[in-house]
Design a protein around this motif. Structure first.
Motif, PDB file in Angstrom:
ATOM      1  N   TRP A  81       0.577  -1.364  -0.423  1.00  0.00           N
ATOM      2  CA  TRP A  81      -0.217  -0.425   0.421  1.00  0.00           C
ATOM      3  C   TRP A  81       0.798   0.900  -0.002  1.00  0.00           C
ATOM      4  CZ3 TRP A  81      -5.248  -0.599   0.673  1.00  0.00           C
ATOM      5  CH2 TRP A  81      -5.956  -1.872   0.473  1.00  0.00           C
ATOM      6  N   ASP A  82       0.724   1.847  -0.800  1.00  0.00           N
ATOM      7  CA  ASP A  82       1.270   3.460  -1.151  1.00  0.00           C
ATOM      8  C   ASP A  82       0.114   4.718  -0.211  1.00  0.00           C
ATOM      9  OD1 ASP A  82       2.522   5.868  -1.677  1.00  0.00           O
ATOM     10  OD2 ASP A  82       3.523   5.318  -3.555  1.00  0.00           O
ATOM     11  N   LEU A  83       0.365   5.016   0.136  1.00  0.00           N
ATOM     12  CA  LEU A  83      -0.917   5.880   0.851  1.00  0.00           C
ATOM     13  C   LEU A  83      -0.344   7.272   0.416  1.00  0.00           C
ATOM     14  CD1 LEU A  83      -0.919   5.301   4.456  1.00  0.00           C
ATOM     15  CD2 LEU A  83      -2.086   4.104   2.989  1.00  0.00           C
ATOM     16  N   LEU A  84       0.727   7.548   0.218  1.00  0.00           N
ATOM     17  CA  LEU A  84       1.018   8.634  -0.940  1.00  0.00           C
ATOM     18  C   LEU A  84       0.521   9.275  -2.357  1.00  0.00           C
ATOM     19  CD1 LEU A  84       2.244  11.601  -0.927  1.00  0.00           C
ATOM     20  CD2 LEU A  84       4.500  10.779  -1.983  1.00  0.00           C
ATOM     21  N   GLU A  85       0.693   7.570  -2.712  1.00  0.00           N
ATOM     22  CA  GLU A  85      -0.045   7.856  -4.438  1.00  0.00           C
ATOM     23  C   GLU A  85      -1.770   7.367  -4.031  1.00  0.00           C
ATOM     24  OE1 GLU A  85       1.271   8.451  -7.116  1.00  0.00           O
ATOM     25  OE2 GLU A  85       3.225   9.804  -5.940  1.00  0.00           O
ATOM     26  N   GLN A  86      -1.652   6.786  -3.252  1.00  0.00           N
ATOM     27  CA  GLN A  86      -2.773   5.800  -2.762  1.00  0.00           C
ATOM     28  C   GLN A  86      -3.222   5.130  -3.133  1.00  0.00           C
ATOM     29  OE1 GLN A  86      -6.198   8.597  -2.827  1.00  0.00           O
ATOM     30  NE2 GLN A  86      -5.538  10.244  -0.291  1.00  0.00           N
ATOM     31  N   GLU A  87      -2.826   3.724  -4.190  1.00  0.00           N
ATOM     32  CA  GLU A  87      -2.527   3.029  -4.361  1.00  0.00           C
ATOM     33  C   GLU A  87      -2.060   2.031  -3.612  1.00  0.00           C
ATOM     34  OE1 GLU A  87      -0.302   3.649  -7.768  1.00  0.00           O
ATOM     35  OE2 GLU A  87       1.371   2.876  -7.037  1.00  0.00           O
ATOM     36  N   ASN A  88      -2.487   0.359  -4.258  1.00  0.00           N
ATOM     37  CA  ASN A  88      -1.996  -0.546  -3.675  1.00  0.00           C
ATOM     38  C   ASN A  88      -1.709  -1.877  -4.932  1.00  0.00           C
ATOM     39  OD1 ASN A  88      -4.134  -2.723  -3.337  1.00  0.00           O
ATOM     40  ND2 ASN A  88      -5.060  -1.183  -3.024  1.00  0.00           N
ATOM     41  N   ARG A  89      -0.410  -3.137  -4.777  1.00  0.00           N
ATOM     42  CA  ARG A  89      -0.161  -3.923  -5.715  1.00  0.00           C
ATOM     43  C   ARG A  89      -0.208  -4.716  -5.253  1.00  0.00           C
ATOM     44  NH1 ARG A  89       4.228  -1.570  -9.299  1.00  0.00           N
ATOM     45  NH2 ARG A  89       5.456  -0.209  -7.589  1.00  0.00           N
ATOM     46  N   LYS A  90      -0.120  -5.839  -5.222  1.00  0.00           N
ATOM     47  CA  LYS A  90       0.002  -7.394  -5.422  1.00  0.00           C
ATOM     48  C   LYS A  90       1.423  -7.608  -6.087  1.00  0.00           C
ATOM     49  CE  LYS A  90      -2.476 -10.914  -4.845  1.00  0.00           C
ATOM     50  NZ  LYS A  90      -2.931 -12.264  -4.748  1.00  0.00           N
ATOM     51  N   LEU A  91       2.551  -7.938  -5.331  1.00  0.00           N
ATOM     52  CA  LEU A  91       3.637  -8.074  -5.838  1.00  0.00           C
ATOM     53  C   LEU A  91       4.251  -9.317  -5.230  1.00  0.00           C
ATOM     54  CD1 LEU A  91       5.893  -4.974  -4.861  1.00  0.00           C
ATOM     55  CD2 LEU A  91       3.609  -4.779  -5.648  1.00  0.00           C
ATOM     56  N   PRO A  92       5.791  -9.837  -5.596  1.00  0.00           N
ATOM     57  CA  PRO A  92       6.434 -10.786  -4.571  1.00  0.00           C
ATOM     58  C   PRO A  92       7.531 -10.168  -3.692  1.00  0.00           C
ATOM     59  CG  PRO A  92       7.167 -11.402  -7.465  1.00  0.00           C
ATOM     60  CD  PRO A  92       5.761  -9.930  -6.916  1.00  0.00           C
ATOM     61  N   MET A  93       7.305 -11.065  -2.640  1.00  0.00           N
ATOM     62  CA  MET A  93       8.080 -10.392  -1.556  1.00  0.00           C
ATOM     63  C   MET A  93       9.539  -9.179  -2.104  1.00  0.00           C
ATOM     64  SD  MET A  93       9.317 -11.989   2.592  1.00  0.00           S
ATOM     65  CE  MET A  93       7.733 -12.430   1.643  1.00  0.00           C
ATOM     66  N   GLU A  94      10.888 -10.077  -2.899  1.00  0.00           N
ATOM     67  CA  GLU A  94      11.010  -9.410  -3.233  1.00  0.00           C
ATOM     68  C   GLU A  94      10.581  -8.257  -3.702  1.00  0.00           C
ATOM     69  OE1 GLU A  94      10.406 -12.494  -3.941  1.00  0.00           O
ATOM     70  OE2 GLU A  94      11.492 -13.724  -2.043  1.00  0.00           O
ATOM     71  N   HIS A  95      10.852  -7.892  -5.100  1.00  0.00           N
ATOM     72  CA  HIS A  95      10.575  -7.073  -5.564  1.00  0.00           C
ATOM     73  C   HIS A  95       9.655  -5.672  -5.069  1.00  0.00           C
ATOM     74  CE1 HIS A  95       9.816  -4.519  -9.241  1.00  0.00           C
ATOM     75  NE2 HIS A  95       8.147  -4.447  -8.381  1.00  0.00           N
ATOM     76  N   ALA A  96       9.160  -6.261  -3.536  1.00  0.00           N
ATOM     77  CA  ALA A  96       8.654  -5.371  -2.465  1.00  0.00           C
ATOM     78  C   ALA A  96       9.347  -4.155  -1.549  1.00  0.00           C
ATOM     79  CB  ALA A  96       7.292  -5.708  -2.014  1.00  0.00           C
ATOM     80  N   ILE A  97      10.578  -5.213  -1.243  1.00  0.00           N
ATOM     81  CA  ILE A  97      11.966  -4.779  -0.958  1.00  0.00           C
ATOM     82  C   ILE A  97      12.609  -4.130  -1.625  1.00  0.00           C
ATOM     83  CG2 ILE A  97      14.043  -5.484   0.428  1.00  0.00           C
ATOM     84  CD1 ILE A  97      11.553  -7.941   1.193  1.00  0.00           C
ATOM     85  N   TYR A  98      12.687  -4.659  -2.888  1.00  0.00           N
ATOM     86  CA  TYR A  98      13.517  -3.551  -3.680  1.00  0.00           C
ATOM     87  C   TYR A  98      13.100  -2.305  -3.992  1.00  0.00           C
ATOM     88  CZ  TYR A  98      15.570  -1.685  -8.399  1.00  0.00           C
ATOM     89  OH  TYR A  98      16.025  -1.216  -8.633  1.00  0.00           O
ATOM     90  N   LEU A  99      11.202  -1.851  -3.911  1.00  0.00           N
ATOM     91  CA  LEU A  99      10.699  -0.938  -4.210  1.00  0.00           C
ATOM     92  C   LEU A  99      11.728   0.173  -3.128  1.00  0.00           C
ATOM     93  CD1 LEU A  99       7.608  -1.879  -6.035  1.00  0.00           C
ATOM     94  CD2 LEU A  99       9.597  -0.590  -6.913  1.00  0.00           C
ATOM     95  N   LEU A 100      10.731  -0.104  -1.856  1.00  0.00           N
ATOM     96  CA  LEU A 100      11.324   0.009  -0.543  1.00  0.00           C
ATOM     97  C   LEU A 100      11.984   0.258  -0.280  1.00  0.00           C
ATOM     98  CD1 LEU A 100       9.225  -1.683   2.062  1.00  0.00           C
ATOM     99  CD2 LEU A 100       8.592   0.395   1.392  1.00  0.00           C
ATOM    100  N   GLU A 101      13.625  -0.465  -1.062  1.00  0.00           N
ATOM    101  CA  GLU A 101      14.633  -0.213  -0.432  1.00  0.00           C
ATOM    102  C   GLU A 101      15.358   1.393  -1.900  1.00  0.00           C
ATOM    103  OE1 GLU A 101      18.898  -2.041  -0.696  1.00  0.00           O
ATOM    104  OE2 GLU A 101      17.485  -3.068  -1.586  1.00  0.00           O
ATOM    105  N   LYS A 102      14.830   1.246  -3.212  1.00  0.00           N
ATOM    106  CA  LYS A 102      14.510   2.762  -3.727  1.00  0.00           C
ATOM    107  C   LYS A 102      14.438   3.209  -3.308  1.00  0.00           C
ATOM    108  CE  LYS A 102      13.900   2.825  -8.753  1.00  0.00           C
ATOM    109  NZ  LYS A 102      13.636   2.376  -9.708  1.00  0.00           N
ATOM    110  N   GLN A 103      13.181   3.830  -2.341  1.00  0.00           N
ATOM    111  CA  GLN A 103      12.473   4.709  -2.135  1.00  0.00           C
ATOM    112  C   GLN A 103      13.568   5.548  -0.624  1.00  0.00           C
ATOM    113  OE1 GLN A 103       9.913   6.359  -2.724  1.00  0.00           O
ATOM    114  NE2 GLN A 103       9.666   7.666  -1.926  1.00  0.00           N
ATOM    115  N   TYR A 104      14.190   4.417  -0.671  1.00  0.00           N
ATOM    116  CA  TYR A 104      14.651   5.245   0.301  1.00  0.00           C
ATOM    117  C   TYR A 104      16.254   4.231   0.698  1.00  0.00           C
ATOM    118  CZ  TYR A 104      10.474   5.591   2.807  1.00  0.00           C
ATOM    119  OH  TYR A 104       8.824   6.130   2.992  1.00  0.00           O
TER     120      TYR A 104
END
Length: 110
Positions: A81-104
């Motif tokens: 869930w991305d509360l800033l963009e007001q969206e949510n999506r289903k994805l593999p755990m590794e991809h979610a970690i990558y996106l979070l790591e890319k953001q921070y």
């Protein structure tokens, strides 16, 4: 997800809520919390309803919620869930970690 006004603006806080319903084994959420900590992202496990967690995250300025659902445990899928963009999506755990790591990004992120 219904569009709503939010107080989240230009968030730089690397904190994520990991939602695991109380009836599920907590091992999946512990693994995710450890993996996030390894890339410098603080994660707190919570088990309230998604609406309660969204409200709490909004008050605290937390942008992301990672939700581990019963049907996704065996498939290594999570809901991000991305509360800033007001969206949510289903994805593999590794991809979610990558996106979070890319953001921070940690100091050694490439």
């Amino acid at each position: 997800m219904e569009r709503r006004e939010t107080s989240i603006q230009a968030i730089e806080q690397a904190v994520v809520f990991v939602r695991t319903p109380a009836f599920l084994d907590a091992s999946a959420s512990r693994l995710l919390v450890v993996e996030l900590a390894m890339v410098g992202i603080l994660a707190e496990t919570v088990s309230e309803s998604i609406i309660e967690i969204q409200q709490k995250a909004d008050r605290l300025g937390i942008r992301y919620i990672v939700e581990i659902c019963k049907e996704e445990i065996g498939s290594d899928q999570i809901r991000l869930w991305d509360l800033l963009e007001q969206e949510n999506r289903k994805l593999p755990m590794e991809h979610a970690i990558y996106l979070l790591e890319k953001q921070y990004p940690p100091a050694n992120f490439t």
